[in-house]
Design a protein around this motif. Structure first.
Motif, PDB file in Angstrom:
ATOM      1  N   UNK A 147       0.842  -1.200   0.000  1.00 43.27           N
ATOM      2  CA  UNK A 147       0.000   0.000   0.000  1.00 43.27           C
ATOM      3  C   UNK A 147       0.876   1.248   0.000  1.00 43.27           C
ATOM      4  N   UNK A 148       0.383   2.269  -0.698  1.00 45.50           N
ATOM      5  CA  UNK A 148       0.985   3.609  -0.642  1.00 45.50           C
ATOM      6  C   UNK A 148      -0.179   4.563  -0.437  1.00 45.50           C
ATOM      7  N   UNK A 149      -0.361   5.021   0.813  1.00 44.64           N
ATOM      8  CA  UNK A 149      -1.585   5.736   1.146  1.00 44.64           C
ATOM      9  C   UNK A 149      -1.314   6.782   2.224  1.00 44.64           C
ATOM     10  N   UNK A 150      -2.145   7.821   2.201  1.00 45.51           N
ATOM     11  CA  UNK A 150      -2.088   8.849   3.242  1.00 45.51           C
ATOM     12  C   UNK A 150      -3.032   8.460   4.369  1.00 45.51           C
ATOM     13  N   UNK A 151      -2.488   8.303   5.570  1.00 46.13           N
ATOM     14  CA  UNK A 151      -3.298   8.006   6.753  1.00 46.13           C
ATOM     15  C   UNK A 151      -3.573   9.317   7.462  1.00 46.13           C
ATOM     16  N   UNK A 152      -4.860   9.691   7.504  1.00 48.54           N
ATOM     17  CA  UNK A 152      -5.236  10.980   8.086  1.00 48.54           C
ATOM     18  C   UNK A 152      -4.962  11.001   9.584  1.00 48.54           C
ATOM     19  N   UNK A 153      -4.808  12.224  10.103  1.00 49.05           N
ATOM     20  CA  UNK A 153      -4.488  12.372  11.522  1.00 49.05           C
ATOM     21  C   UNK A 153      -5.550  11.739  12.412  1.00 49.05           C
ATOM     22  N   UNK A 154      -6.820  11.787  11.988  1.00 50.43           N
ATOM     23  CA  UNK A 154      -7.864  11.212  12.830  1.00 50.43           C
ATOM     24  C   UNK A 154      -7.878   9.679  12.797  1.00 50.43           C
ATOM     25  N   UNK A 155      -7.044   9.084  11.927  1.00 46.95           N
ATOM     26  CA  UNK A 155      -6.982   7.624  11.825  1.00 46.95           C
ATOM     27  C   UNK A 155      -5.624   7.079  12.279  1.00 46.95           C
ATOM     28  N   UNK A 156      -5.067   7.656  13.334  1.00 46.34           N
ATOM     29  CA  UNK A 156      -3.745   7.230  13.789  1.00 46.34           C
ATOM     30  C   UNK A 156      -3.737   5.774  14.279  1.00 46.34           C
ATOM     31  N   UNK A 157      -4.927   5.255  14.629  1.00 47.80           N
ATOM     32  CA  UNK A 157      -5.003   3.852  15.018  1.00 47.80           C
ATOM     33  C   UNK A 157      -4.579   2.935  13.875  1.00 47.80           C
TER      34      UNK A 157
ATOM     35  N   UNK B 137       0.789  17.700   5.741  1.00 50.32           N
ATOM     36  CA  UNK B 137      -0.074  18.619   6.486  1.00 50.32           C
ATOM     37  C   UNK B 137      -1.320  17.937   7.022  1.00 50.32           C
ATOM     38  N   UNK B 138      -1.898  17.014   6.235  1.00 53.00           N
ATOM     39  CA  UNK B 138      -3.158  16.403   6.643  1.00 53.00           C
ATOM     40  C   UNK B 138      -3.000  14.957   7.120  1.00 53.00           C
ATOM     41  N   UNK B 139      -1.754  14.484   7.322  1.00 50.44           N
ATOM     42  CA  UNK B 139      -1.576  13.128   7.822  1.00 50.44           C
ATOM     43  C   UNK B 139      -0.174  12.599   7.538  1.00 50.44           C
ATOM     44  N   UNK B 140      -0.046  11.279   7.571  1.00 51.18           N
ATOM     45  CA  UNK B 140       1.234  10.626   7.305  1.00 51.18           C
ATOM     46  C   UNK B 140       1.099   9.731   6.082  1.00 51.18           C
ATOM     47  N   UNK B 141       1.932   9.979   5.089  1.00 45.34           N
ATOM     48  CA  UNK B 141       1.908   9.156   3.885  1.00 45.34           C
ATOM     49  C   UNK B 141       2.870   7.980   4.103  1.00 45.34           C
TER      50      UNK B 141
END
Length: 489
Positions: free
Chosen positions: A417-427, A445-449
């Motif tokens: 997978x190559x995906x941006x995990x949003x800050x609200x989905x840190x789990x 800015x909006x999460x961790x890729x």
């Protein structure tokens, strides 16, 4: 002990020939074999007088191998709560069909029993019922075999409901064809501790003071099999729950008292019972731990193996064997202090070969107790196992290297997978660290890729999040990748 007229085939022999016949027919004493235990608690937890035993074995040509086997039997007997008075061996082409040793040697053994005031004779083999009865009639004390000793130890050490049921089933399978002629010495079970002075071979986790006959044994065996079958779904459900989380499984196998439980404690920080006795672990213990990079995996401690492990136990302890068969990686622990490491390895491999599909699972050979090993034994092990990982579970030496090798050998997650995990989905990000293999990460800015390999179940959750905003997925879409980098749409 010299020759007697009943045993010597030819009295007119030369001195050299007489010496050869002496070696062939005499009961030879195994030097330095005897109980040195002063504190009963070292070998057992019963406040009773230790049973006094004499060990007997035969061999065709390899006396050293026979003596090693007898020393192992001595350790088994001491673990079962006995005081070993002597170990005797005789060279024979095969066991005597009547009294195992032969009539003349059986009489010599009776004299030894009387001299040392022994309570029991333990034979380093599996006796036929008729052999046991005939030898007992000659020596005038209780006679049991190696299998009975091992079953006795298992009866003492089993703790879980399933473990007790497995041990009792194995005991009954052993006892059923041997019912005739056991008499008072095996007519009742003592509930896990000696009763009536019967000692080794008469204990069991089942009901106490039961008169065992074939009908009642078969009825009890059928009930135990149903009970174990009812326990299987619960065990499988726990295993499936671990699998559904994408957590790989590692099983520790090895000879009894090789240090498997100590290694489990060292790798996981658990507090599993560790005792310097044979078969201290009977019920499988499963603990979760992390690799150096943070990936989770389970570690299962299993029952130790031994030479000529009774077939009744191999069949009964199916749950332990299943933990090994379902593993993604096996750690085969070898005791570097054992004087016969090659025999130890061979015995474990023979038992593993009986488990279907076991040879498909990768194995890491672990040489334990290097801090207490003799230099010649270590040199031999390095030749036998050129890629073995040398450790000391007691001191921690080599453990970091072993952790790195475990991480390297664990199976890779199947989905890229190559995906941006949003800050609200840190789990979800934490699950990638725990269950997957992270290739790279980039804070935005909006999460961790992240660029990672993950289990399919986690990949599906990441895909659901990504579909909320397709722009959050870059490069190739989710898919099952083969090892050579291909993509299955």
């Amino acid at each position: 002990m010299g020759l007697n007229e009943t045993d010597s085939p030819n009295l007119g022999v030369t001195g050299e020939q007489a010496a050869r016949w002496e070696d062939r027919y005499a009961l030879g004493r195994v030097e330095s074999l005897g109980s040195k235990v002063d504190d009963i608690s070292e070998v057992e937890y019963r406040e009773v007088r230790l049973e006094r035993v004499i060990l007997v074995g035969i061999y065709q040509s390899d006396r050293d191998e026979a003596e090693r086997s007898l020393r192992e039997l001595a350790a088994l007997a001491e673990t079962a709560g006995a005081q070993v008075l002597a170990g005797l061996t005789q060279r024979r082409d095969k066991p005597d069909s009547a009294t195992f040793l032969g009539a003349g040697k059986a009489r010599e053994l009776r004299a030894e029993v009387a001299t040392l005031e022994a309570d029991t004779v333990i034979v380093d083999d599996e006796l036929a019922p008729s052999q046991r009865r005939a030898l007992e009639d000659v020596v005038k004390v209780k006679v049991i075999d190696r299998t009975a000793v091992i079953l006795d130890i298992f009866a003492t050490h089993a703790t879980s409901r399933e473990g007790k049921a497995q041990v009792e089933l194995a005991q009954l399978e052993y006892l059923l064809p041997r019912l005739r002629g056991w008499g008072e010495s095996m007519s009742r079970q003592a509930g896990g501790r000696a009763a009536g002075g019967e000692g080794i071979g008469s204990r069991g986790p089942g009901e106490t003071k039961i008169e065992l006959d074939r009908r009642r044994i078969r009825t009890r065996m059928a009930r135990l099999r149903r009970l174990l079958k009812e326990m299987a779904p619960s065990r499988e459900a726990k295993r499936a729950a671990r699998r559904s989380g994408g957590i790989p499984a590692v099983a520790i196998v090895g000879y009894t008292n090789a240090g498997k439980s100590s290694l489990l404690n060292r790798l996981t920080g658990a507090d599993v019972l560790v005792h310097n006795a044979l078969f201290a672990t009977l019920d499988p213990s499963v603990r979760k731990t992390l690799t150096p990079s943070g990936r989770a995996y389970t570690l299962a401690d299993t029952v130790g193996f031994v030479r000529r492990l009774p077939t009744e136990l191999v069949e009964a302890f199916r749950s332990t064997l299943e933990e090994t068969a379902m593993a993604d990686l096996i750690l085969h622990v070898v005791d570097a202090t054992n004087p016969d490491p090659s025999g130890e390895i061979e015995a474990v491999n023979e038992t593993l070969d009986a488990i279907e599909g076991i040879r498909k699972i990768p194995v890491v050979m672990v040489i334990n107790k290097i801090d207490a090993a003799l230099a010649p034994t270590l040199a031999l092990l390095r030749r036998l196992i050129p890629n073995g990982v040398e450790i000391s579970a007691a001191s921690g030496a080599g453990i970091e290297e072993l952790k790195a090798i475990i991480e390297e050998r664990l199976p890779s997650p199947a989905q890229h997978v190559r995906v941006l995990v949003k800050w609200e989905n840190l789990g979800l990000l934490e699950r990638i660290y725990r269950e997957g293999r992270l290739e790279s990460r980039e804070t935005r800015e909006d999460g961790t890729f992240v660029d990672a390999w993950v289990p399919p179940a986690l990949g599906a959750k990441l895909l659901d999040q990504a579909l909320e905003s397709p722009a959050r997925v870059e490069g190739p879409q989710f898919g099952e990748h083969t090892q050579n980098g291909g993509l299955d749409e």
